[in-house]
Design an enzyme around this catalytic site. Structure first.
Site, PDB file in Angstrom:
ATOM      1  CG  ASN A   1      31.934  37.991  37.377  1.00 35.67           C
ATOM      2  OD1 ASN A   1      30.949  37.512  36.810  1.00 35.67           O
ATOM      3  ND2 ASN A   1      32.684  38.936  36.830  1.00 35.67           N
TER       4      ASN A   1
ATOM      5  CE  LYS B   1      35.222  37.142  34.731  1.00 29.54           C
ATOM      6  NZ  LYS B   1      36.544  37.494  34.266  1.00 29.54           N
TER       7      LYS B   1
ATOM      8  CG  HIS C   1      33.894  42.797  35.075  1.00 31.44           C
ATOM      9  ND1 HIS C   1      34.645  42.429  33.987  1.00 31.44           N
ATOM     10  CD2 HIS C   1      34.267  41.984  36.093  1.00 31.44           C
ATOM     11  CE1 HIS C   1      35.434  41.419  34.338  1.00 31.44           C
ATOM     12  NE2 HIS C   1      35.232  41.132  35.607  1.00 31.44           N
TER      13      HIS C   1
ATOM     14  CD  GLU D   1      35.491  39.757  31.593  1.00 34.85           C
ATOM     15  OE1 GLU D   1      34.359  39.327  31.882  1.00 34.85           O
ATOM     16  OE2 GLU D   1      36.545  39.263  32.034  1.00 34.85           O
TER      17      GLU D   1
ATOM     18  CD  GLU E   1      37.647  42.063  38.839  1.00 41.28           C
ATOM     19  OE1 GLU E   1      37.531  40.993  39.439  1.00 41.28           O
ATOM     20  OE2 GLU E   1      37.099  42.297  37.756  1.00 41.28           O
TER      21      GLU E   1
ATOM     22  N   GLY F   1      41.792  36.294  34.257  1.00 40.45           N
ATOM     23  CA  GLY F   1      41.720  35.116  33.405  1.00 40.45           C
ATOM     24  C   GLY F   1      43.046  34.733  32.769  1.00 40.45           C
TER      25      GLY F   1
ATOM     26  CB  SER G   1      44.715  34.961  38.179  1.00 41.14           C
ATOM     27  OG  SER G   1      44.520  35.158  36.780  1.00 41.14           O
TER      28      SER G   1
END
Ligand code: 13P
Length: 250
Positions: free
Chosen positions: A9, A11, A95, A97, A167, A173, A212
């Site tokens: 991904n 992003k 996701h 985010e 996730e 991240g 990560s």
């Protein structure tokens, strides 16, 4: 035995030049065939470039999001039909985010999941808890709620054409990955929830881990019995590292 899948991904990173070089480098990394299923999910504008560059290689292309609607006055949205028309095979839905920065509800995520399947795309359904929720021992309640919203709307059969990605938000991240055991525990919970509805589908569905993942930690995480690969953010932007993660899934 489930074939593993490693999906990158990107992003909001990349450019046309970056897309061309990354895809060329990835294709060159696997001259004798891929060690696992591989997908890349670039930003919308680079999807045509990615599909073109991936042609003839084992790499598939997915989108990072999808509209819940099929057509109409929805400025800025991109429909499943458009993504399928471009040659996409996957669409990430839910996701963290999107859920946190764009206020996407479980209900909207379930509609996006349905939209992907209506257009022949395989949804990669993301679920995961925040650090606060984990510390309050609410991981299973949160992940269960996110999964049930989709199960209730799409039905268990829909999961024979879907991928789930666990996730944990605190691992995205941050450089702080879930331990293989922590990942396995949630993956087993997810599979168990599906098993109560249909054992065959629950044995078949791929559950990826994201947060990560790097070439250095991938093999230990992927060795867990219910981990079927990874959804990789930062480390998917560098071809050698991403190829290393794919090899760890082989
Ligand atoms: P990182 O691999 O950068 O932690 O991102 C994970 C992720 O959000 C993939 O969707």
């Amino acid at each position: 035995m489930r074939q593993k899948l490693v999906a990158g991904n990107w992003k909001m990173h990349g450019s046309r030049t970056f897309t061309r070089s990354l895809l060329a480098e990835l294709a060159a990394a696997f001259p004798d065939g891929a060690p696992c299923d591989i997908a890349v999910c670039p930003p919308y504008p680079y999807l045509p470039e990615a599909v073109g560059c991936a042609a003839g290689s084992p790499i598939l292309v997915g989108a990072q999001d999808i509209s819940a609607e099929d057509e109409g006055a929805f400025t800025g949205e991109v429909s499943g039909g458009m993504l399928a028309d471009l040659g996409c095979r996957f669409a990430i839905v839910g996701h963290s985010e999107r859920r946190s920065l764009h206020g996407e509800s479980d209900e909207l995520v379930a509609r996006k999941f349905g939209a992907a399947q209506r257009h022949g795309l395989v949804p990669i359904l993301c679920v995961g808890e925040s650090l606060e929720e984990r510390e309050a021992e609410r991981t299973e309640a949160v992940v269960g709620r996110q999964l049930k919203a989709v199960l209730d709307s799409a039905g268990i059969e829909a999961f024979s054409h879907a991928v789930i990605a666990y996730e944990p938000i605190w691992a995205i991240g941050t450089g702080r990955t879930a331990s293989p055991e922590q990942a396995q525990a949630v993956h087993a919970f997810i599979r168990g929830l599906l098993r109560s509805e249909n054992a065959t589908i629950s044995d078949f569905v791929k559950v990826l881990y994201g947060g990560s993942v790097k070439a250095a930690n991938a093999a230990d995480i992927f060795a867990m019995p219910d981990v079927d690969g990874g959804l990789v953010g930062g480390a998917s932007l560098e071809s050698a590292g991403f190829a290393g993660i794919c090899r760890a899934a082989g």
